[in-house]
Structure formats: structure tokens, C-alpha cells
Design a protein around this motif. Structure first.
Motif, mmCIF file in Angstrom:
data_model
loop_
_atom_site.group_PDB
_atom_site.id
_atom_site.type_symbol
_atom_site.label_atom_id
_atom_site.label_comp_id
_atom_site.label_asym_id
_atom_site.label_seq_id
_atom_site.Cartn_x
_atom_site.Cartn_y
_atom_site.Cartn_z
ATOM 1 N N ARG A 209 -2.192 34.593 33.165
ATOM 2 C CA ARG A 209 -0.818 34.253 33.550
ATOM 3 C C ARG A 209 -0.805 33.138 34.579
ATOM 4 N N SER A 210 -1.735 33.197 35.529
ATOM 5 C CA SER A 210 -1.805 32.157 36.560
ATOM 6 C C SER A 210 -2.094 30.796 35.940
ATOM 7 N N THR A 211 -3.029 30.767 34.968
ATOM 8 C CA THR A 211 -3.364 29.506 34.292
ATOM 9 C C THR A 211 -2.155 28.954 33.556
ATOM 10 N N PHE A 212 -1.419 29.839 32.876
ATOM 11 C CA PHE A 212 -0.238 29.401 32.128
ATOM 12 C C PHE A 212 0.808 28.795 33.053
ATOM 13 N N TRP A 213 1.123 29.496 34.120
ATOM 14 C CA TRP A 213 2.175 29.001 35.025
ATOM 15 C C TRP A 213 1.731 27.745 35.767
ATOM 16 N N MET A 214 0.454 27.623 36.094
ATOM 17 C CA MET A 214 -0.016 26.390 36.718
ATOM 18 C C MET A 214 0.127 25.204 35.764
ATOM 19 N N ALA A 215 -0.198 25.423 34.486
ATOM 20 C CA ALA A 215 -0.041 24.350 33.502
ATOM 21 C C ALA A 215 1.428 23.973 33.346
ATOM 22 N N ALA A 216 2.296 24.987 33.270
ATOM 23 C CA ALA A 216 3.729 24.710 33.150
ATOM 24 C C ALA A 216 4.234 23.946 34.373
ATOM 25 N N GLY A 217 3.758 24.339 35.529
ATOM 26 C CA GLY A 217 4.166 23.637 36.751
ATOM 27 C C GLY A 217 3.714 22.182 36.748
ATOM 28 N N ARG A 218 2.492 21.951 36.229
ATOM 29 C CA ARG A 218 2.005 20.572 36.173
ATOM 30 C C ARG A 218 2.868 19.720 35.241
ATOM 31 N N TYR A 219 3.215 20.251 34.081
ATOM 32 C CA TYR A 219 4.040 19.476 33.149
ATOM 33 C C TYR A 219 5.427 19.210 33.750
ATOM 34 N N ALA A 220 5.987 20.199 34.422
ATOM 35 C CA ALA A 220 7.307 20.006 35.045
ATOM 36 C C ALA A 220 7.234 18.939 36.132
ATOM 37 N N LEU A 221 6.189 19.012 36.959
ATOM 38 C CA LEU A 221 6.037 18.018 38.015
ATOM 39 C C LEU A 221 5.796 16.624 37.434
ATOM 40 N N THR A 222 5.074 16.557 36.328
ATOM 41 C CA THR A 222 4.867 15.267 35.660
ATOM 42 C C THR A 222 6.188 14.660 35.224
ATOM 43 N N ALA A 223 7.052 15.481 34.628
ATOM 44 C CA ALA A 223 8.365 14.990 34.183
ATOM 45 C C ALA A 223 9.189 14.492 35.370
ATOM 46 N N VAL A 224 9.148 15.234 36.466
ATOM 47 C CA VAL A 224 9.896 14.820 37.656
ATOM 48 C C VAL A 224 9.366 13.484 38.189
ATOM 49 N N LEU A 225 8.038 13.364 38.279
ATOM 50 C CA LEU A 225 7.443 12.139 38.803
ATOM 51 C C LEU A 225 7.806 10.925 37.949
ATOM 52 N N LEU A 226 7.692 11.067 36.638
ATOM 53 C CA LEU A 226 8.002 9.945 35.757
ATOM 54 C C LEU A 226 9.489 9.600 35.799
ATOM 55 N N GLY A 227 10.335 10.622 35.885
ATOM 56 C CA GLY A 227 11.765 10.368 35.980
ATOM 57 C C GLY A 227 12.136 9.628 37.258
ATOM 58 N N VAL A 228 11.537 10.037 38.367
ATOM 59 C CA VAL A 228 11.807 9.368 39.644
ATOM 60 C C VAL A 228 11.304 7.923 39.598
ATOM 61 N N CYS A 229 10.140 7.709 39.016
ATOM 62 C CA CYS A 229 9.606 6.342 38.903
ATOM 63 C C CYS A 229 10.534 5.454 38.082
ATOM 64 N N ALA A 230 10.996 5.967 36.947
ATOM 65 C CA ALA A 230 11.888 5.176 36.093
ATOM 66 C C ALA A 230 13.193 4.863 36.815
ATOM 67 N N ALA A 231 13.750 5.850 37.508
ATOM 68 C CA ALA A 231 14.999 5.631 38.236
ATOM 69 C C ALA A 231 14.803 4.625 39.360
ATOM 70 N N GLY A 232 13.693 4.737 40.076
ATOM 71 C CA GLY A 232 13.421 3.802 41.161
ATOM 72 C C GLY A 232 13.251 2.377 40.666
ATOM 73 N N TRP A 233 12.561 2.212 39.541
ATOM 74 C CA TRP A 233 12.353 0.873 38.998
ATOM 75 C C TRP A 233 13.668 0.267 38.517
ATOM 76 N N ALA A 234 14.497 1.072 37.871
ATOM 77 C CA ALA A 234 15.792 0.582 37.393
ATOM 78 C C ALA A 234 16.683 0.198 38.567
ATOM 79 N N LEU A 235 16.680 1.020 39.615
ATOM 80 C CA LEU A 235 17.484 0.713 40.802
ATOM 81 C C LEU A 235 16.999 -0.572 41.458
ATOM 82 N N ASN A 236 15.691 -0.749 41.525
ATOM 83 C CA ASN A 236 15.130 -1.968 42.102
ATOM 84 C C ASN A 236 15.601 -3.205 41.333
ATOM 85 N N SER A 237 15.595 -3.122 39.995
ATOM 86 C CA SER A 237 16.024 -4.256 39.176
ATOM 87 C C SER A 237 17.486 -4.579 39.407
#
Length: 623
Positions: A209-237
Motif C-alpha cells: 500500500r505504501s508503494t502504491f500511494w507513493m507512486a500515486a503521489g509522485r504522479y500527482a506532484l509531476t502533474a502539478v509541477l508541469l502545470g505550474v511550469c506551463a502557466a509560468g512560461w505562458a505568463l512570462n510570454s
């Protein structure tokens, strides 16, 4: 049973992970919670903790570089060793020059973000779980993006870097504490495994269960990071596209005339023109506050209709538009309309030529003389002189100066300097709309108000040009440590561009920590120079002053105090106060002041019986 790889929320090993890999569990727990507190401090108090942040980042860079070099011994790959060497050198520079180079700390940390991102992307090739490699790569990309954005916007670098490093520290501290607590719990479970077989099954289920939730957390954090990067780049432009840029017209040639008031070049104005008028922009020579050669630009607005003989001149001095090169009115589409220049259409209809300077340092390169009287006045007087060299345009020497706010300050200084600086001009009078007349008194009034982000930006527009003009004014005496980059970058944006939002938000962000400005802004060399740039007179030509009793920028009592001083010294002054008018209202279309302005100007240019002196008609008000 084979040992599983350690599970890490943040994949890139820095200094502390290396040092704490084999630390006792209680030490890891204590350090973990300590890092959570440290990260929170860095995020919420970026200016207060900037030195602490610098030490932390410098040490982390050195330890990470050493660990990278030692861990790669025997490998032939040159890239990891190069990155590690850069980490070592960068960390050493931060620590060695921390006290003397706080201004370089945010860009240095931004550079470390980029290096850390590159190293993290390299780590994504390591044989770990898919989720961990995905997060490793996303974390590396996000660090690179944030590093580039931080370098592109230096004033927010301290905030971006503080947030990234702070959050990184909080996450690592939480991860460290959680792993340590989980490790201690796992030891307890392992000791009881020998007692029952069911306990072993329970332990395996918990690990799954710990392995599953850690993997899910990593994917969620990845989505957040990429979303913030895209928003920041668009705002900069978006922000970058809205910034005005001075084109090649404003760059002076290698050789310019030695005399002031000489035309360098002329070009069409691409913006709007008033009815029945032609507008061109000019580049010309002038002098700065100390009389050194400078270059400035201006708009010349002339009636289209042919007229026998020469035309009189109205010299328009614009109010505050910012202090950067890109803030020049001649770069804006609507600068030659009656919304920007009061009664412009009436002036053109009467056959007057309006010469509207940008002042030196706006449009053309140089130091902008914001509320520096001699520099402003010379720019405007020389614009009138240079306009005489335009082909097909004959100008009479009779000239009246108009100005609003900062421009009112410039127009009044024109009257004080015209006779000795530009005797070729027959200076007839000055109309000042809500003018700044005493910069020191205004600074004292503003300093007494509650600090807000807009006021912080306005202070930077005064402080930086004064520091760049007067060598005895040192920004370090008035700006909080680590904040000079923030303050200087505020002067590189105009109120009309979207990027000014960054200045306001940056000021708001750091003001929650500590004020940007330290000491007394009205004392010392700055206070002395502000006092020297007050409008004193005496005036040999008539002065017209108008303001609103609801002026939110310049207190009306300062205007009344000014006209009382002029009356006391025998000057000819007319003044009008308009009920309910704010700072801008006197100059806008429909203002009740505009007919008076036109009639008074016509009387000064052509001769007439319009009253020029209210001092004799009204008893002066008490100061």
C-alpha cells in the motif's frame, strides 16, 4: 531477501541527504522537522532569510559537488564531473562573497536551479521505479524553467528562488521525518515477525500500500509541477509581449552635434494624430542636470493647414509615465491626442505648434531626470530649439510651457532656466496642472502614509534616478539588504505595460516580510537633493496653477502653500482650485479648466488683457 531501493519523494540527492543517509533515526526526525521550519521561514520571509538561504544553498552546492565527484570516481563520463565542478565553484563564490554581493545571490541561486535541474534529468536515467523517474525528470524540468524565469525577471528572482528552495526544503524535511518514523515503525514490526506468520503478511500488505500511494503521489506532484511550469512560461510570454521597446530611431549616431538643441533626426509618428494635424518624432541634443551632453526625443504636433508666417509654440511636459526608456510617450499610440495633452485640439485649431518632450533617458538612452529640475527643463527647452530645424515648419520665438504633475515641475523649471539657457526662446509664461513644486515636502507627505505596493514603486522611480544622477546618494543607505535588484527592476517597467503587475506583486510579497526601504528617505544626501529641486522662482513671466481639491497624489495644501510663497515674493500668479477633481481630472477632456488654459495661453502668446495675477485680487491663504 533482497533489499528494496529506498523510496524518495524528491529524487535528487543534495548535501543533507548525503550527510543523513546513515544518521540515527531520532537525529533524522529532529533534522526533518527543523528543515520544515527552515523552509517555511525561507518562503514567508525571503528578505529576512536571504543570508541564511545563501549559506544554506552555498553549503549544499559544495557538499553536493563533492559527493558527485567522489561518487563518480573511476567513471570516464565528463558531464557529471563538469556539473559537479560548477556546483563547487558556485557554492564557494556564494559563501566567499555573500556579504558583499547579496545582489548577485538571487541570480546565482537561479543558476544553481538550472544546474540542479540538469543533474536531476540525468538522474532520470537511473534504474529506479517508473514513477520515480517521471518525477525526477519533471522536477528537473521545473527547476530549469523556474531558473530561466527567475533570470528573466530579476526582481522576482528572490521570491521565485525562495519559494522553490523553501518548498524543496519543506518537502525534503517532511520526507526525511516520514521515512525516519516509518523506518522506526518497520523495525518494530520486523522484531515481531518471528512471533506470528500473519504479522509477516500484514507487513507485506502495508509495504505494498505504501508503494502504491507513493507512486500515486509522485504522479500527482509531476502533474502539478508541469502545470505550474506551463502557466509560468505562458505568463512570462504575455508580460514580455506587453513591454514597450525603443526602436532604432532612438539610438543616437556615433557623432552628434556638440551644441544643445540641435536636431539629429526626424521620423513619422506611427500613433494617432489629432484632427487636421501632422505629428513627427524627433531626436535631438540636450544637456543633463549637470550640463553634460545628452540626447532626448520628442513629438512635434503642427497644424496641417498652410499658414503664412511662423507659428507660436506650446511646450508640453508630460506627467509620470515611469522612468525606463520604454516609457517614453512617443512610443505610445495615443500620446498625441487630447486625452494625453490637454486642449490639444484647441491648440492645433488656433495654429499653435505643440512640442512634447520625452525628456532625456526616455526613448533615447541616458539617465531619466525624474523630478530633477535642470535636467527636465533643458530637455524641454532643447526640444523647442531643435524643432526650429524641421523643414517646412517655421516657429516663432514666443513660447508658453504647459505641464502636469512631474511635467508641471518641469514647466516651472523651464521658466527659471529659459532666459539664461535658451535666450533664443521668448518665454511668455507657464501653466502648471497639479504640479510637483517641492519634492522634499511631497516625499515627507508620502512617507507619513501607510506603505503600500504602489507607493513602493513610486519611491523607486524617484530614488533610483537620483542615485544615478548624484554620486553622493548610495542606494545601500536607503534600500534593505538584498533588495536593490528588486528596486532597480521596478524602474524598468512602465505603468501602462502588464509587467508593472510584477513590480506591484513583488513589492506586496516582500512587504509582508519587511519594508523595501530603510532609514529616512527625506534625510541625508537624498533629502538635500530633493530640497534643491524645489521650484523657488522668482518668475519674470506669469504663472497659472490649477489643481483639484480631491487630488489623491499631491496634497492640495502643498499647492496652496506654493502659490502663497510666489505671491509673497511678488510673482504674478493665477490659481484655480476645482471641487471634486482628482489628480488627473484637470487635464482630461471636458475639464472646466481647459477653456481657461486656452484663453490664458492665447493672451500670453498674442497679447491680451486676460488677468495674470490673483495675488493682488485675493488675500493669500495661510500657509
Amino acid at each position: 531477501m533482497a533489499r528494496k531501493p529506498s523510496v524518495r519523494l524528491l529524487p535528487r540527492k543534495g548535501a543533507l541527504p548525503i550527510l543523513l543517509d546513515r544518521a540515527p533515526v531520532p537525529v533524522a526526525i529532529i533534522v526533518g522537522f527543523g528543515l520544515i521550519l527552515l523552509g517555511a521561514l525561507i518562503v514567508t520571509r525571503p528578505l529576512t532569510s536571504i543570508v541564511l538561504l545563501g549559506i544554506y544553498v552555498g553549503c549544499s552546492a559544495i557538499v553536493s559537488g563533492l559527493a558527485e565527484l567522489l561518487g563518480r570516481r573511476g567513471e570516464r563520463a565528463w558531464w557529471p564531473r563538469l556539473v559537479a565542478s560548477v556546483w563547487l565553484v558556485s557554492g564557494a563564490i556564494i559563501l566567499l562573497f555573500l556579504e558583499r554581493s547579496l545582489q548577485l545571490l538571487p541570480p546565482a541561486m537561479a543558476l544553481l536551479l538550472v544546474l540542479g535541474g540538469l543533474a536531476s534529468i540525468g538522474d532520470a536515467l537511473s534504474p529506479t521505479s517508473v514513477s520515480q523517474r517521471v518525477l525526477t525528470c519533471a522536477w528537473g524540468v521545473s527547476q530549469i524553467v523556474f531558473g530561466i524565469l527567475a533570470l528573466a525577471w530579476p526582481d522576482v528572482t528572490v521570491l521565485v528562488v525562495a519559494v522553490v528552495f523553501g518548498i524543496r526544503t519543506v518537502l525534503y524535511g517532511g520526507s526525511l521525518a516520514a521515512r525516519a518514523i516509518r523506518a522506526e515503525s518497520a523495525q518494530g514490526i520486523a522484531s515481531s515477525e518471528a512471533k506470528t506468520a500473519s504479522a509477516s503478511a500484514t507487513t507485506a500488505a502495508r509495504l505494498d500500500r505504501s508503494t502504491f500511494w507513493m507512486a500515486a503521489g509522485r504522479y500527482a506532484l509531476t502533474a502539478v509541477l508541469l502545470g505550474v511550469c506551463a502557466a509560468g512560461w505562458a505568463l512570462n510570454s504575455w508580460l514580455a509581449e506587453g513591454a514597450p521597446v525603443a526602436d532604432a530611431f532612438y539610438d543616437p549616431p556615433a557623432t552628434v552635434p556638440a551644441e544643445h538643441g540641435r536636431l539629429i533626426r526626424v521620423d513619422d509618428f506611427a500613433g494617432q494624430s489629432p484632427p487636421d494635424a501632422d505629428v513627427v518624432r524627433i531626436l535631438y541634443t540636450t544637456r543633463d542636470a549637470f550640463g553634460a551632453p545628452a540626447v532626448a526625443s520628442a513629438l512635434v504636433i503642427a497644424p496641417s493647414e498652410d499658414q503664412a508666417g511662423a507659428r507660436p509654440v506650446v511646450a508640453w511636459n508630460h506627467g509620470t509615465t515611469g522612468v525606463a526608456r520604454g516609457c517614453a510617450p512617443s512610443l505610445r499610440d495615443a500620446s498625441a491626442t487630447h486625452w494625453a495633452i490637454p486642449a490639444l485640439n484647441d491648440a492645433v485649431a488656433r495654429g499653435w505648434v505643440v512640442v512634447a518632450t520625452d525628456y532625456s533617458g526616455q526613448g533615447a538612452p541616458g539617465v531619466f531626470p525624474y523630478l530633477i529640475g535642470a535636467g527636465e527643463a533643458r530637455s524641454s527647452l532643447d526640444a523647442v530649439l531643435a524643432s526650429r530645424e524641421l523643414e517646412g515648419l517655421a516657429l516663432r520665438p514666443e513660447t508658453v510651457a504647459w505641464g502636469h504633475s512631474q511635467g508641471g515641475h518641469a514647466a516651472l523649471w523651464m521658466a527659471q532656466l529659459a532666459e539664461r539657457y535658451a535666450p533664443e526662446i521668448d518665454f511668455r509664461g507657464t501653466a502648471a496642472l497639479a504640479p510637483v513644486t517641492a519634492p522634499l515636502e511631497l516625499a515627507q507627505e508620502l512617507s507619513a502614509r501607510d506603505a503600500d505596493p504602489l507607493l513602493s514603486v513610486l519611491v523607486s522611480w524617484v530614488l533610483v534616478p537620483y542615485a544615478d544622477t548624484y554620486p553622493e546618494i548610495d542606494l545601500r543607505n536607503y534600500v534593505a539588504p538584498g533588495s536593490r535588484t528588486i528596486v532597480r527592476e521596478m524602474t524598468q517597467r512602465c505603468p501602462s505595460e502588464p509587467g508593472v503587475i510584477v513590480s506591484v506583486l513583488t513589492s506586496l510579497g516582500v512587504s509582508e516580510d519587511r519594508p523595501l526601504y530603510v532609514g529616512d528617505l527625506t534625510a541625508g544626501p537624498l533629502g538635500e537633493r530633493l530640497a534643491q529641486n524645489a521650484v523657488e522662482g522668482p518668475f519674470t513671466t506669469p504663472v497659472l496653477v490649477a489643481w483639484g481639491d480631491a487630488d489623491e497624489v499631491i496634497p492640495p495644501r502643498l499647492q496652496q502653500r506654493f502659490v502663497d510663497r510666489l505671491c509673497a515674493q511678488g510673482d504674478r500668479v493665477r490659481w484655480v482650485v476645482y471641487g471634486g477633481y482628482d489628480h488627473l481630472r484637470p487635464l482630461l477632456p471636458g475639464s472646466r479648466f481647459l477653456p481657461l488654459l486656452v484663453n490664458w495661453t492665447e493672451s500670453q502668446l498674442l497679447g491680451g488683457d486676460a488677468p495674470t495675477d490673483d495675488c493682488a485680487r485675493y488675500a493669500p491663504a495661510s500657509p
